[in-house]
Design a protein around this motif. Sequence first.
Motif, PDB file in Angstrom:
ATOM      1  N   ALA A 152      -4.716 -19.555 -19.484  1.00 12.39           N
ATOM      2  CA  ALA A 152      -3.583 -19.861 -18.610  1.00 12.39           C
ATOM      3  C   ALA A 152      -3.967 -19.775 -17.148  1.00 12.39           C
ATOM      4  O   ALA A 152      -3.309 -20.375 -16.291  1.00 12.39           O
ATOM      5  N   THR A 153      -5.048 -19.054 -16.824  1.00 15.01           N
ATOM      6  CA  THR A 153      -5.461 -18.958 -15.422  1.00 15.01           C
ATOM      7  C   THR A 153      -5.943 -20.298 -14.887  1.00 15.01           C
ATOM      8  O   THR A 153      -6.063 -20.476 -13.677  1.00 15.01           O
ATOM      9  N   GLY A 154      -6.223 -21.238 -15.790  1.00 16.12           N
ATOM     10  CA  GLY A 154      -6.612 -22.576 -15.372  1.00 16.12           C
ATOM     11  C   GLY A 154      -5.448 -23.547 -15.325  1.00 16.12           C
ATOM     12  O   GLY A 154      -5.623 -24.729 -15.020  1.00 16.12           O
ATOM     13  N   ASP A 155      -4.251 -23.073 -15.645  1.00 14.27           N
ATOM     14  CA  ASP A 155      -3.053 -23.902 -15.631  1.00 14.27           C
ATOM     15  C   ASP A 155      -2.662 -24.180 -14.169  1.00 14.27           C
ATOM     16  O   ASP A 155      -2.399 -23.248 -13.412  1.00 14.27           O
ATOM     17  N   PRO A 156      -2.624 -25.447 -13.761  1.00  2.19           N
ATOM     18  CA  PRO A 156      -2.299 -25.746 -12.353  1.00  2.19           C
ATOM     19  C   PRO A 156      -0.892 -25.304 -11.955  1.00  2.19           C
ATOM     20  O   PRO A 156      -0.597 -25.163 -10.764  1.00  2.19           O
ATOM     21  N   ASP A 157      -0.006 -25.081 -12.937  1.00  3.33           N
ATOM     22  CA  ASP A 157       1.351 -24.645 -12.634  1.00  3.33           C
ATOM     23  C   ASP A 157       1.480 -23.126 -12.590  1.00  3.33           C
ATOM     24  O   ASP A 157       2.572 -22.599 -12.405  1.00  3.33           O
ATOM     25  N   TYR A 158       0.351 -22.429 -12.784  1.00  7.11           N
ATOM     26  CA  TYR A 158       0.404 -20.962 -12.782  1.00  7.11           C
ATOM     27  C   TYR A 158      -0.696 -20.414 -11.893  1.00  7.11           C
ATOM     28  O   TYR A 158      -1.868 -20.731 -12.068  1.00  7.11           O
ATOM     29  N   LEU A 159      -0.339 -19.604 -10.937  1.00  9.19           N
ATOM     30  CA  LEU A 159      -1.305 -18.978 -10.042  1.00  9.19           C
ATOM     31  C   LEU A 159      -1.361 -17.485 -10.380  1.00  9.19           C
ATOM     32  O   LEU A 159      -0.423 -16.740 -10.097  1.00  9.19           O
ATOM     33  N   ASP A 160      -2.453 -17.065 -11.001  1.00 13.53           N
ATOM     34  CA  ASP A 160      -2.624 -15.664 -11.371  1.00 13.53           C
ATOM     35  C   ASP A 160      -2.840 -14.844 -10.103  1.00 13.53           C
ATOM     36  O   ASP A 160      -3.829 -15.042  -9.396  1.00 13.53           O
ATOM     37  N   PRO A 161      -1.945 -13.909  -9.798  1.00 15.16           N
ATOM     38  CA  PRO A 161      -2.099 -13.146  -8.553  1.00 15.16           C
ATOM     39  C   PRO A 161      -3.307 -12.214  -8.565  1.00 15.16           C
ATOM     40  O   PRO A 161      -3.705 -11.716  -7.513  1.00 15.16           O
ATOM     41  N   LYS A 162      -3.912 -11.997  -9.742  1.00  8.18           N
ATOM     42  CA  LYS A 162      -5.037 -11.064  -9.833  1.00  8.18           C
ATOM     43  C   LYS A 162      -6.339 -11.772 -10.212  1.00  8.18           C
ATOM     44  O   LYS A 162      -7.297 -11.120 -10.608  1.00  8.18           O
ATOM     45  N   ILE A 163      -6.366 -13.096 -10.103  1.00  5.12           N
ATOM     46  CA  ILE A 163      -7.510 -13.831 -10.637  1.00  5.12           C
ATOM     47  C   ILE A 163      -8.826 -13.425  -9.985  1.00  5.12           C
ATOM     48  O   ILE A 163      -9.845 -13.258 -10.669  1.00  5.12           O
TER      49      ILE A 163
END
Length: 217
Positions: free
Chosen positions: A112-123
């Motif tokens: 999901a960290t590669g999902d353009p609609d989701y920005l992981d705040p801890k990536i």
Amino acid sequence: MPKIVDHEERRRALAEALWRVIAESGPQAVSIRSVAAEAGLSTGALRHYFQTREELLTYAIDLSEERVTERLEEHARSLDPEMSLVDRVMGFVEQMLPLDQARRAEYRAWQATGDPDYLDPKIEHRWHQQRRLYRRLVAALGGIEPPEDPGPAHPDPWLESWSEFLHTFIDGLSLQLMTNPEQVDPQMALARLRSFLAHIASVRPPSGEGDRVHTTP
């Protein structure tokens, strides 16, 4: 008498439901509605714990990270002093690979960290945490004392290069396990991992020659 709800247990059950949705249909299928249906709850009940899709994804990834940490700590507690150095290091590294159903579900959640609609705040934090682990393991293979605070990079260029190689190798091997299981099964993956770790241990430059980096895996 009102029913007592274990809220942390409910949150974990929702994360498990989220992983099942991801395992079946991928991260793009995650929504408040789909996860609530998978968990057997109303969307209103789910929103009591998670207001948005992004909160769901972040919690699930956090939980998968916790589980990896727990496996690493368990391996550390159960180390056999008679094991070879490569076997001891391998026991840590293999916790990062999707070798069974549970870890495959965790891997799909991480996608999901590669999902353009989701920005992981801890990536960025997660990436550095993994690299620190690989630095410590490569240091063990090379007979190098790792610093107490690994920081963003290690001053030993040999260690830094091979930590990068190991990080890339594990990410690639994980992807092959997920996308080409007929070509790369868990047994084959572990054999390749063992060979790669043994190679790292064999190419450590002599003491005082850390600036002569062996850049060919």
